[in-house]
Design an enzyme around this catalytic site. Structure first.
Site: not given
Ligand code: GTP
Ligand code: SPV
Ligand code: MN
Length: 574
Positions: A238, A357
């Site tokens: 996450s 979000r």
């Molecule tokens: P969930 O919805 O919680 O499952 O998360 P997700 O894996 O989709 O996370 P998301 O892509 O929203 O990433 C969130 C965080 O990761 C943010 O703080 C971004 O700035 C950081 N981030 C994403 N990609 C990169 C990357 O390539 N490099 C760095 N340094 N940070 C990244």
């Molecule tokens: C995560 O926490 O991995 C999410 C957000 O994608 S939630 O739907 O709250 O689980």
């Molecule tokens: Mn997730």
């Protein structure tokens, strides 16, 4: 349904049909009672801010249970309660909880309505915010109900926001009964039951019995200049970059050469072997519930374009003219109100909650792929695992074969984020990014993964990436975001047998020259840490992986243990 109404005692029952008029009526009602604050209609048409209760801002892993008849079936990776005790505890909370409220019945389908890989559910809730979010995140309403009537089988979810008291909050799963009961939270993964509760915890349990996989993975398509498309599925914990990678915009030179990236999914992937032996994947969701902070024109322009209209924001800050604002938005505006509705004071708290979000329909995303509606799903060429690792773990490496790939996934570690309550930045094992989401014993889950390697199978290659390696100054060494395509390109070339690599005990690493990084400014420190293999560091990492896996006892597949031991043995100093 009748039983639920008798237990919860709602004043009214509303069957959701998923129509535009129903959505409009709900949002109007929530505007009137303050649940939704309309945003600036000029800049963000049909969009709202929702402020959750300040104690209800993330998933609650310590209050999440898997109730199987045998404790060992839930495994050391889950909190467990006997099903009868779980039901008794939940039903006492639900008793009379909907008095004075409306009970909404939400039929939904996870996955394209016509796909054999899709599965349906019904969520009963007393939260109109949940209904509005489920409308965006799932195929909700009449077509789902028709499929449920035809199939007769669906996941039953019961949810009430209750008093939002963290001491009266539980998210309970009964995978053997395809049932979910969730009380006391209105937030994301705790309350939108189609998402983590159904599409991961219940579905993973179901998938094991039926020969498929339900994973915490994004799915993206990469089209090369020759017009060939490869699909990649990637599991990151996450808030570790799935949404960002899924919507990647290629660096300029790549765009000029004709590379294109398309988005199939950003959070959940259901995969099963097709007749040709390859794994075919669908995204069971219809929308994104994405992390707001850090989203900018620079980091993720596709996400930013997606959320310009028809979006629900939860726990972000506001500007003076009612535009949403978060840390890292980097658009020259300033917040005046923080996520709790108080005047913004950076000494007190960030404007947006770190786990704030946006909820938005995936169809609004400029990189959205029509293949996301394909009933058969897309064939997966590569599976990528990755976490937040400030030290040790190089930018990318390739597993030697499927069993090694399963170990790479099982051994994943990552620093915790704000997506769940609790400490942030603590390194923990998060196998396949499923630690919070696997609905059964991880030992059995690893065995299930291993079982896909059978005669006739044409399995994807498995890789591990780390976008989060830091230098001695504490800064990220790799630029990330769009530049991650350079790493994906190497993977595709490995799949096609074209790119080079060096063999190390942990897998195959690219040499610097195997990646197109000439125009990426990287210091000598960055180069040695991103592409180096630190033997003593990995020796102790493998000892720690061994200790972790030993926690699964005799149920842990011998084949997985054997892969770990043989790599550990190769690293012993001679
Ligand atoms: P969930 O919805 O919680 O499952 O998360 P997700 O894996 O989709 O996370 P998301 O892509 O929203 O990433 C969130 C965080 O990761 C943010 O703080 C971004 O700035 C950081 N981030 C994403 N990609 C990169 C990357 O390539 N490099 C760095 N340094 N940070 C990244
Ligand atoms: C995560 O926490 O991995 C999410 C957000 O994608 S939630 O739907 O709250 O689980
Ligand atoms: Mn997730």
């Amino acid at each position: 349904m009748l039983q639920v109404a008798l237990l919860t005692q709602p004043d009214r029952i509303h069957w959701c049909d998923g129509s535009d008029s129903e959505f409009a009526a709900l949002t109007t009602q929530m505007e009137a009672d303050g649940t939704l604050i309309p945003l600036n209609p000029q800049t963000h048409p049909r969009s709202w801010l929702h402020r959750s209760h300040p104690d209800d801002v993330a998933r609650v892993e310590h209050l999440t249970f898997v109730c199987t008849s045998e404790r060992d079936d839930a495994g050391p990776n889950n909190h467990w309660m006997a099903p009868a005790d779980g039901h008794a505890q939940m039903d006492s909370l639900f008793e009379g909880c909907m008095r004075g409220r409306t009970m909404y019945v939400i039929p939904y389908c996870m996955g394209p309505i016509g796909s054999p890989l899709s599965r349906c559910g019904v969520e009963i809730t007393d939260s109109p915010y949940v209904v509005a979010n489920m409308r965006i995140m799932t195929r909700m309403g009449a077509p789902a109900l028709a499929r449920i009537e035809r199939e007769g089988r669906f996941v039953r979810g019961l949810h009430s926001t209750g008093e939002l008291d963290p001491n009266r909050r539980f998210i309970m799963h009964f995978p053997e009964e395809l049932t979910i009961k969730s009380y006391g939270s209105g937030y994301g993964g705790n309350a939108l039951l189609g998402k983590k509760c159904h599409a991961l915890r219940i579905a993973s349990h179901q998938a094991r019995g039926e020969g498929w996989l339900a994973e915490h993975m994004l799915i993206l398509g990469i089209e090369n200049p020759q017009g060939e498309t490869h699909y990649i599925a990637a599991a990151f914990p996450s808030a570790c970059g799935k949404t960002n990678l899924a919507m990647l915009i290629p660096p300029e030179g790549y765009r000029r050469d004709g590379w294109k990236v398309t988005t199939i999914g950003d959070d959940i992937c259901w995969m099963r072997p097709g007749a040709d032996g390859r794994l075919y994947a669908i995204n069971p969701e219809a929308g994104f519930f994405g992390v707001a902070p850090g989203t900018s024109q620079k980091s993720n322009p596709n996400a930013l374009a997606t959320i310009q209209h028809d979006t629900i924001f939860t726990n972000v800050g506001l500007t003076a003219d009612n535009q949403p604002w978060w840390e890292g938005i980097d658009n020259g505006q300033v917040p005046v109100t923080d996520w709790r509705g108080e005047p913004y004071d950076p000494a007190k708290r960030p404007a947006a909650h770190p786990n704030s979000r946006f909820t938005v329909s995936a169809r609004q995303c400029p990189s959205w792929s029509p293949m996301a509606e394909d009933a058969q799903g897309v064939p997966i060429s590569a599976i990528v695992f990755g976490g937040r690792r400030a030290s040790l773990v190089p930018l990318v490496f390739e597993a030697r074969d499927w069993a090694h790939g399963v170990l790479v996934g099982a051994a994943m570690g990552s620093e915790t984020t704000a997506a769940a309550t609790g400490a942030v930045g603590v390194m923990r094992r998060d196998p396949m990014a499923m630690k919070p989401f696997c609905g059964y014993n991880f030992a059995d889950y690893f065995a299930h993964w291993l079982s896909f390697d059978k005669p006739g199978a044409k399995l994807p290659k498995v890789f591990h990436v780390n976008w989060f390696r830091k230098g001695d100054d504490g800064k990220f060494l790799w630029p990330g975001f769009g530049d991650n395509l350079r790493v994906l390109e190497w993977m595709i070339e490995r799949v096609e047998g074209r790119a080079g690599a060096v063999e190390t005990p942990i897998g195959n690493l690219p040499r610097e020259g195997d990646l197109h990084i000439d125009d990426v400014p990287l210091s000598d420190e960055a180069r040695s840490k991103l592409f180096g293999f630190d033997a003593p560091g990995w020796r102790s990492e493998f000892a720690s992986i061994g200790e972790y896996l030993d926690g699964y006892g005799a149920r842990l597949p011998a084949a997985l243990k054997a892969v770990r031991s043989s790599i550990a043995a190769q690293m012993e100093p001679r």
